[in-house]
Enzyme design. Structure first.
Site, PDB file in Angstrom:
ATOM      1  N   ASP A  49       1.019  -1.459  -0.433  1.00  0.00           N
ATOM      2  CA  ASP A  49       0.200  -0.658  -0.322  1.00  0.00           C
ATOM      3  C   ASP A  49       0.621   0.613   0.418  1.00  0.00           C
ATOM      4  O   ASP A  49       0.696   2.462  -0.572  1.00  0.00           O
ATOM      5  CB  ASP A  49      -1.237  -0.077   1.055  1.00  0.00           C
ATOM      6  CG  ASP A  49      -1.398   1.072   1.486  1.00  0.00           C
ATOM      7  OD1 ASP A  49      -2.675   1.272   0.514  1.00  0.00           O
ATOM      8  OD2 ASP A  49      -1.330   2.019   1.986  1.00  0.00           O
ATOM      9  N   GLU A 121      -1.956  -5.088  -3.412  1.00  0.00           N
ATOM     10  CA  GLU A 121      -1.275  -4.762  -3.017  1.00  0.00           C
ATOM     11  C   GLU A 121       0.189  -5.543  -2.242  1.00  0.00           C
ATOM     12  O   GLU A 121       1.235  -4.753  -2.424  1.00  0.00           O
ATOM     13  CB  GLU A 121      -1.462  -3.825  -1.337  1.00  0.00           C
ATOM     14  CG  GLU A 121      -2.746  -2.602  -2.007  1.00  0.00           C
ATOM     15  CD  GLU A 121      -3.206  -2.598  -1.094  1.00  0.00           C
ATOM     16  OE1 GLU A 121      -3.683  -0.978  -1.168  1.00  0.00           O
ATOM     17  OE2 GLU A 121      -3.193  -3.165  -0.110  1.00  0.00           O
TER      18      GLU A 121
END
Length: 229
Positions: A49, A121
């Protein structure tokens, strides 16, 4: 560790040949099948992320040197939100190689937006750990390039735009109501109504996540308010 044919094919779609394929395997491992010797992808998701966020922030910063923070923030949010990550994951067939427990698999886990976004991610983090930031940056920019090129000046999602419209017109935030839910558990169909305090409303229905149908309802009401319907 020699990866199987499915993982090798996925690496080709991804555009990165892992020196340590075990990192990719971990990125693809959901908690439903994890064990003491087979860790899940949650820690990698946390790191990925941040990798994605930095790449997107830098790309936007360089692409428009006149944009204010208020202009950059919604563009950034549009590029890193879960819906976008899940769309990229579908584009490269990530769901086909997800490692899931039986119950999660039977409930349609390979198609679930949240699982795909989280795994996407995690895969970015795996690339970063395998080859460094510059390589991860190259992969992200290649996969996200079309979205960067087509990004609107004001890419706020429909729910945010509708809430801001309501506030600007002296109203409380719109209310969303799920009026019906159908379809099987692994592919639910939601019926959503969004309503303003003055009674104006719009409806949407469809398969996917509840949030995505709320977005569709919000967009339908925005179109009505702005005379596009």
């Amino acid at each position: 560790m020699k990866p199987g044919a499915d993982i090798t094919a996925f690496m080709e779609r991804l555009g990165h040949d892992f020196a340590r394929p075990e990192l990719l395997i971990r990125a693809l491992t959901h908690g439903s099948i994890a064990s003491a010797t087979r860790p899940d992808n949650q820690r990698l998701e946390f790191l990925g992320d941040r990798v994605l966020g930095l790449v997107m922030a830098e790309a936007l910063f360089r692409a428009d040197r006149q944009a204010s923070e208020g202009q950059l923030a919604p563009r950034f949010n549009a590029l890193v939100r879960g819906e976008t990550c899940a769309a990229i994951a579908r584009q490269i067939g990530l769901g086909e190689v997800l490692k899931l427990g039986r119950s999660e698999m039977l409930s349609g886990g390979r198609r679930k937006e949240a699982l795909l976004a989280d795994a996407m991610e995690a895969v970015l983090a795996a690339i970063y750990l395998d080859a460094g930031f510059e390589v991860a940056r190259e992969v992200v920019l290649r996969l996200w390039q079309d979205r960067l090129d087509s990004l609107e000046d004001d890419p706020r999602d429909a729910k945010t735009a509708l809430q801001e419209w309501a506030q600007a017109n002296g109203m409380p935030p719109p209310a969303y109501e799920q009026t019906e839910r159908g379809g099987p558990d692994h592919a639910p169909v939601f019926h959503i109504t969004v309503r303003l305090s003055d009674g104006r409303e719009a409806r949407a229905r469809g398969a996917g996540t509840k949030r995505s149908i709320e977005q569709a309802a919000a967009q339908a009401l925005l179109d009505r308010l702005e005379g596009r319907e």
